[in-house]
Scaffold this active site. Structure first.
Site, PDB file in Angstrom:
ATOM      1  N   HIS A 259       0.857  -1.187   0.000  1.00  0.00           N
ATOM      2  CA  HIS A 259       0.000   0.000   0.000  1.00  0.00           C
ATOM      3  C   HIS A 259       0.892   1.236   0.000  1.00  0.00           C
ATOM      4  CE1 HIS A 259      -3.170   2.770   0.921  1.00  0.00           C
ATOM      5  NE2 HIS A 259      -4.059   1.799   0.916  1.00  0.00           N
ATOM      6  N   ALA A 260       0.576   2.187  -0.873  1.00  0.00           N
ATOM      7  CA  ALA A 260       1.448   3.352  -1.033  1.00  0.00           C
ATOM      8  C   ALA A 260       1.046   4.544  -0.169  1.00  0.00           C
ATOM      9  CB  ALA A 260       1.463   3.777  -2.503  1.00  0.00           C
ATOM     10  N   ASP A 261      -0.126   4.505   0.462  1.00  0.00           N
ATOM     11  CA  ASP A 261      -0.566   5.667   1.238  1.00  0.00           C
ATOM     12  C   ASP A 261      -1.301   5.212   2.489  1.00  0.00           C
ATOM     13  OD1 ASP A 261      -1.423   8.050   2.261  1.00  0.00           O
ATOM     14  OD2 ASP A 261      -2.721   8.571   0.585  1.00  0.00           O
ATOM     15  N   LEU A 262      -0.580   5.107   3.587  1.00  0.00           N
ATOM     16  CA  LEU A 262      -1.189   4.709   4.858  1.00  0.00           C
ATOM     17  C   LEU A 262      -1.380   5.907   5.767  1.00  0.00           C
ATOM     18  CD1 LEU A 262       0.665   1.361   5.604  1.00  0.00           C
ATOM     19  CD2 LEU A 262      -1.634   1.700   4.703  1.00  0.00           C
TER      20      LEU A 262
END
Length: 89
Positions: A81-84
């Site tokens: 996942h690139a945006d947490l």
């Protein structure tokens, strides 16, 4: 380019669901528009992490759950996942 992104997002969501990882269900893909399940109840959207108002114990539990899910996401689906950020969770 946006159409390709929507197609890839659809495939990734289906992979996550098949692996038992909770995610929105893609309902419809037309050109560059991806329609997904609504996350919430009675027309009210589920709160984002930044708006959830969790106490310290619940925040710790949420953090550990996210760590477990991200590990499963990588190990089972080979996805990262690139945006947490708290705005996206």
């Amino acid at each position: 380019m946006v159409k390709l992104w929507a197609e890839k997002e659809t495939r990734n969501l289906k992979r996550l669901a098949a692996a038992g990882i909770p995610c929105p269900n893609p309902l419809q893909l037309r050109l560059h528009v991806l329609v997904m399940d609504f996350l919430g109840k009675d027309g009210i959207a589920a709160p984002r992490l930044k708006d959830a108002g969790l106490g310290p114990d619940d925040l710790t539990a949420a953090y550990l759950e996210v760590c477990d899910l991200m590990r499963a996401m990588f190990q089972r689906c080979r996805l990262v996942h690139a945006d947490l950020s708290e705005y996206n969770m």
